[in-house]
Design a protein around this motif. Structure first.
Motif, mmCIF file in Angstrom:
data_model
loop_
_atom_site.group_PDB
_atom_site.id
_atom_site.type_symbol
_atom_site.label_atom_id
_atom_site.label_comp_id
_atom_site.label_asym_id
_atom_site.label_seq_id
_atom_site.Cartn_x
_atom_site.Cartn_y
_atom_site.Cartn_z
ATOM 1 N N ILE A 36 0.889 -1.163 0.000
ATOM 2 C CA ILE A 36 0.000 0.000 0.000
ATOM 3 C C ILE A 36 0.926 1.212 0.000
ATOM 4 O O ILE A 36 1.553 1.546 1.004
ATOM 5 N N MET A 37 1.044 1.814 -1.164
ATOM 6 C CA MET A 37 2.007 2.919 -1.342
ATOM 7 C C MET A 37 1.375 4.192 -0.795
ATOM 8 O O MET A 37 0.592 4.837 -1.471
ATOM 9 N N ASP A 38 1.725 4.538 0.436
ATOM 10 C CA ASP A 38 1.050 5.683 1.063
ATOM 11 C C ASP A 38 2.063 6.733 1.527
ATOM 12 O O ASP A 38 3.198 6.414 1.837
ATOM 13 N N GLY A 39 1.613 7.970 1.571
ATOM 14 C CA GLY A 39 2.444 9.042 2.135
ATOM 15 C C GLY A 39 2.981 10.035 1.112
ATOM 16 O O GLY A 39 3.796 10.897 1.462
ATOM 17 N N ASN A 40 2.534 9.931 -0.119
ATOM 18 C CA ASN A 40 3.013 10.874 -1.145
ATOM 19 C C ASN A 40 2.662 12.321 -0.798
ATOM 20 O O ASN A 40 3.467 13.227 -0.955
ATOM 21 N N GLY A 41 1.433 12.512 -0.332
ATOM 22 C CA GLY A 41 0.964 13.865 -0.015
ATOM 23 C C GLY A 41 1.779 14.473 1.111
ATOM 24 O O GLY A 41 2.215 15.624 1.045
ATOM 25 N N ARG A 42 2.030 13.659 2.166
ATOM 26 C CA ARG A 42 2.806 14.165 3.311
ATOM 27 C C ARG A 42 4.260 14.427 2.924
ATOM 28 O O ARG A 42 4.877 15.366 3.400
ATOM 29 N N TRP A 43 4.791 13.626 2.020
ATOM 30 C CA TRP A 43 6.155 13.837 1.544
ATOM 31 C C TRP A 43 6.247 15.215 0.881
ATOM 32 O O TRP A 43 7.192 15.972 1.116
ATOM 33 N N PRO A 50 3.213 20.946 -3.899
ATOM 34 C CA PRO A 50 1.842 20.450 -4.047
ATOM 35 C C PRO A 50 1.799 18.923 -3.924
ATOM 36 O O PRO A 50 2.790 18.252 -4.245
ATOM 37 N N ARG A 51 0.665 18.395 -3.486
ATOM 38 C CA ARG A 51 0.539 16.940 -3.281
ATOM 39 C C ARG A 51 0.963 16.135 -4.514
ATOM 40 O O ARG A 51 1.582 15.084 -4.401
ATOM 41 N N VAL A 52 0.639 16.691 -5.685
ATOM 42 C CA VAL A 52 0.933 15.919 -6.912
ATOM 43 C C VAL A 52 2.440 15.707 -7.100
ATOM 44 O O VAL A 52 2.864 14.730 -7.712
ATOM 45 N N GLY A 54 4.395 14.866 -4.842
ATOM 46 C CA GLY A 54 4.655 13.634 -4.094
ATOM 47 C C GLY A 54 4.284 12.408 -4.920
ATOM 48 O O GLY A 54 4.995 11.398 -4.913
ATOM 49 N N HIS A 55 3.179 12.525 -5.650
ATOM 50 C CA HIS A 55 2.778 11.382 -6.497
ATOM 51 C C HIS A 55 3.821 11.156 -7.596
ATOM 52 O O HIS A 55 4.136 10.028 -7.944
ATOM 53 N N HIS A 56 4.328 12.258 -8.116
ATOM 54 C CA HIS A 56 5.316 12.142 -9.189
ATOM 55 C C HIS A 56 6.592 11.477 -8.672
ATOM 56 O O HIS A 56 7.163 10.601 -9.324
ATOM 57 N N TYR A 80 -0.705 -0.998 -4.705
ATOM 58 C CA TYR A 80 -2.012 -0.316 -4.602
ATOM 59 C C TYR A 80 -1.797 1.129 -5.070
ATOM 60 O O TYR A 80 -1.157 1.928 -4.381
ATOM 61 N N ALA A 81 -2.311 1.432 -6.235
ATOM 62 C CA ALA A 81 -2.035 2.731 -6.846
ATOM 63 C C ALA A 81 -3.211 3.701 -6.756
ATOM 64 O O ALA A 81 -3.019 4.920 -6.696
ATOM 65 N N PHE A 82 -4.435 3.143 -6.771
ATOM 66 C CA PHE A 82 -5.621 4.016 -6.711
ATOM 67 C C PHE A 82 -6.792 3.174 -6.222
ATOM 68 O O PHE A 82 -7.113 2.141 -6.796
ATOM 69 N N GLU A 85 -12.032 4.386 -3.411
ATOM 70 C CA GLU A 85 -12.402 5.546 -2.581
ATOM 71 C C GLU A 85 -11.621 6.805 -2.980
ATOM 72 O O GLU A 85 -11.982 7.913 -2.595
ATOM 73 N N ASN A 86 -10.530 6.617 -3.735
ATOM 74 C CA ASN A 86 -9.699 7.775 -4.083
ATOM 75 C C ASN A 86 -10.376 8.746 -5.058
ATOM 76 O O ASN A 86 -9.888 9.860 -5.259
ATOM 77 N N TRP A 87 -11.527 8.349 -5.630
ATOM 78 C CA TRP A 87 -12.281 9.278 -6.494
ATOM 79 C C TRP A 87 -12.785 10.475 -5.686
ATOM 80 O O TRP A 87 -13.159 11.491 -6.247
ATOM 81 N N LYS A 88 -12.796 10.322 -4.340
ATOM 82 C CA LYS A 88 -13.284 11.425 -3.496
ATOM 83 C C LYS A 88 -12.298 12.591 -3.435
ATOM 84 O O LYS A 88 -12.600 13.620 -2.861
ATOM 85 N N ARG A 89 -11.111 12.414 -3.955
ATOM 86 C CA ARG A 89 -10.092 13.482 -3.883
ATOM 87 C C ARG A 89 -10.406 14.601 -4.874
ATOM 88 O O ARG A 89 -11.189 14.411 -5.812
ATOM 89 N N PRO A 90 -9.760 15.772 -4.686
ATOM 90 C CA PRO A 90 -10.028 16.883 -5.622
ATOM 91 C C PRO A 90 -9.774 16.455 -7.066
ATOM 92 O O PRO A 90 -8.860 15.657 -7.330
ATOM 93 N N LEU A 92 -8.442 17.798 -9.617
ATOM 94 C CA LEU A 92 -7.085 18.016 -10.161
ATOM 95 C C LEU A 92 -6.131 16.887 -9.760
ATOM 96 O O LEU A 92 -5.313 16.436 -10.564
ATOM 97 N N GLU A 93 -6.259 16.453 -8.512
ATOM 98 C CA GLU A 93 -5.379 15.378 -8.026
ATOM 99 C C GLU A 93 -5.727 14.054 -8.713
ATOM 100 O O GLU A 93 -4.839 13.312 -9.139
ATOM 101 N N VAL A 94 -7.038 13.795 -8.836
ATOM 102 C CA VAL A 94 -7.466 12.552 -9.502
ATOM 103 C C VAL A 94 -6.966 12.557 -10.956
ATOM 104 O O VAL A 94 -6.401 11.571 -11.437
ATOM 105 N N PHE A 96 -4.409 14.031 -12.173
ATOM 106 C CA PHE A 96 -2.959 13.819 -12.169
ATOM 107 C C PHE A 96 -2.647 12.335 -11.967
ATOM 108 O O PHE A 96 -1.824 11.755 -12.686
ATOM 109 N N LEU A 97 -3.341 11.737 -10.996
ATOM 110 C CA LEU A 97 -3.102 10.316 -10.715
ATOM 111 C C LEU A 97 -3.442 9.448 -11.925
ATOM 112 O O LEU A 97 -2.792 8.437 -12.178
ATOM 113 N N MET A 98 -4.462 9.863 -12.658
ATOM 114 C CA MET A 98 -4.882 9.095 -13.841
ATOM 115 C C MET A 98 -3.877 9.232 -14.988
ATOM 116 O O MET A 98 -3.872 8.433 -15.914
HETATM 117 C C1 IPE Z 1 -0.667 7.553 -1.623
HETATM 118 O O1 IPE Z 1 -0.296 8.771 -1.085
HETATM 119 C C2 IPE Z 1 -1.096 7.651 -3.057
HETATM 120 C C3 IPE Z 1 -2.524 7.412 -3.281
HETATM 121 C C4 IPE Z 1 -3.384 7.124 -2.376
HETATM 122 C C5 IPE Z 1 -2.979 7.512 -4.635
HETATM 123 P P1 IPE Z 1 -1.366 9.777 -0.453
HETATM 124 O O2 IPE Z 1 -1.786 10.738 -1.521
HETATM 125 O O3 IPE Z 1 -2.467 9.059 0.182
HETATM 126 O O4 IPE Z 1 -0.467 10.517 0.606
HETATM 127 P P2 IPE Z 1 -0.921 11.025 2.045
HETATM 128 O O5 IPE Z 1 -1.521 9.869 2.749
HETATM 129 O O6 IPE Z 1 -1.906 12.120 1.809
HETATM 130 O O7 IPE Z 1 0.349 11.502 2.657
#
Ligand code: IPE
Ligand code: IPE
Ligand code: MG
Length: 262
Positions: A36-43, A50-52, A54-56, A80-82, A85-90, A92-94, A96-98
Motif C-alpha cells: 500500500i504505497m502511502d504518504g506521497n501527499g505528506r512527503w 503540491p501533493r501531486v 509527491g505522487h510524481h 495499490y495505486a488508486f 475511494e480515491n475518487w473522493k479526492r479533488p 485536479l489530483e485525480v 494527475f493520478l490518472m
Molecule cells: C498515496 O499517497 C497515493 C494514493 C493514495 C494515490 P497519499 O496521496 O495518500 O499521501 P498522504 O496519505 O496524503 O500523505
C-alpha cells in the motif's frame, strides 16, 4: 568534484545494496509482495510542494522497488495505486493520478520488457479515463509473453467491490444452473476474484505510518505477514525493501498449525 564524489557515493551505495540483496536471497523470499504505497501527499507537504509532486516522486519509487523486487526473485509485486475511494479526492489530483500510469509506462516500459516483467492490473478498468486505460492495456499487451516477475497494479481497486462482483457472478451462475450452491467453496471464490491467477500475498507492506488496510485485498491477505513502516512512499528505497524482506524471514508463519509444523 562534487559530481565525482556523488558518483563514488552511488557506487558504494549500489555495492551495499548488492550485498544486502545477495544476503536475503539466501533465505526464503516471499513469492507475492503487496504494497500500500502511502504518504506521497505528506512527503510533498514536508517540502512545501503540491501533493501531486509527491505522487510524481512516488512514481520513481515504483520503478526502483519493481527493479529490486525482481532482482530479489519476488514472483508477484502488487502495488495499490488508486482505490475505489480515491475518487473522493479533488478533481485536479485525480486527473494527475490518472495520468501517472501513462507517464510511468512511457518512461519505463522498455526497461520492464528488457527485465522480463509482466505488467498486469486488478481493479475496475472500465471506469478509468480512456488515456489511462489505453496506457495500461498497451503495457499489458506488450509484456504478456514475459515470464518474469508480475508487476500487478491495483488501479481503481476496492476489495469490497471485488467481493460484490464475485458474489454477483456466482449467483448468476447458480441461477443459470452452472454451479450448485453447495459447490461454492474457498477455491471457487478464489477463482472468481480479480487475483484468481495469482498466489495469495505472503507479505503486505504499508508505508507512511498508517495502520489500516483501506479496502485492500481483504480476502487475499487472510494469512499474509503485515509490516507497517513510517517511511513515506517516495522515500522507500531498495534498502527499505530488503529490510522488510529480512523482517519477513524472521517471522514464524504457522497457518493455524503448531510451531515448526508448517
Ligand atoms: C498515496 O499517497 C497515493 C494514493 C493514495 C494515490 P497519499 O496521496 O495518500 O499521501 P498522504 O496519505 O496524503 O500523505
Ligand atoms: C490507500 O491510501 C490507497 C492507496 C495507497 C492507493 P489512502 O491514502 O487513500 O488511504 P486512507 O484514506 O488514508 O485510508
Ligand atoms: Mg494516504
Amino acid at each position: 568534484m562534487l559530481n565525482k564524489l556523488m558518483r563514488k557515493k552511488n557506487v558504494a551505495t549500489n555495492k551495499l545494496l548488492d550485498e544486502e540483496v545477495a544476503n536475503v536471497k539466501s533465505k526464503k523470499i516471499p513469492a507475492h509482495v503487496a504494497i500500500i504505497m502511502d504518504g506521497n501527499g505528506r512527503w510533498a507537504k514536508k517540502r512545501n510542494l503540491p501533493r501531486v509532486a509527491g505522487h510524481h516522486e512516488g512514481m520513481k519509487t515504483v520503478r526502483e522497488i519493481a527493479r529490486i523486487a525482481n532482482r530479489l526473485g519476488v514472483k508477484v509485486l502488487t502495488l495499490y495505486a488508486f482505490s475505489t475511494e480515491n475518487w473522493k479526492r479533488p478533481k485536479l489530483e485525480v486527473d494527475f493520478l490518472m495520468r501517472l500510469p501513462g507517464e510511468f509506462l512511457s518512461t519505463y516500459l522498455t526497461e520492464l520488457i528488457e527485465e522480463n516483467v509482466r505488467v498486469e492490473m486488478i481493479g475496475d478498468l472500465s471506469l478509468l479515463p480512456n488515456h489511462t486505460k489505453k496506457a495500461i492495456q498497451k503495457a499489458i499487451e506488450a509484456t504478456k509473453e514475459n515470464d518474469g516477475m508480475v508487476l500487478n497494479f491495483a488501479m481503481n481497486y476496492g476489495s469490497r467491490s471485488e467481493i460484490v462482483r464475485c458474489t454477483q457472478e456466482l449467483v448468476k451462475k447458480a441461477a443459470k444452473g452452472e454451479i450448485h450452491w453447495e459447490d461454492i467453496n474457498e477455491e471457487v471464490i478464489n477463482t472468481h476474484l480479480m487475483t484468481a491467477h495469482l498466489p495469495e500475498p505472503d507479505l503486505l507492506i504499508r508505508t507512511s505510518g498508517e495502520v489500516r488496510l483501506s479496502n485492500f485485498m481483504l480476502w487475499q491477505l487472510a494469512y499474509a505477514e503485515f509490516s507497517f513502516t513510517d517511511v513515506l512512499w517516495p522515500d522507500f528505497d531498495g534498502h527499505c525493501l530488503v529490510k522488510e524482506i529480512k523482517e519477513f524471514q524472521s517471522r514464524n508463519r504457522r497457518f493455524g498449525s503448531v510451531e515448526g509444523e508448517e
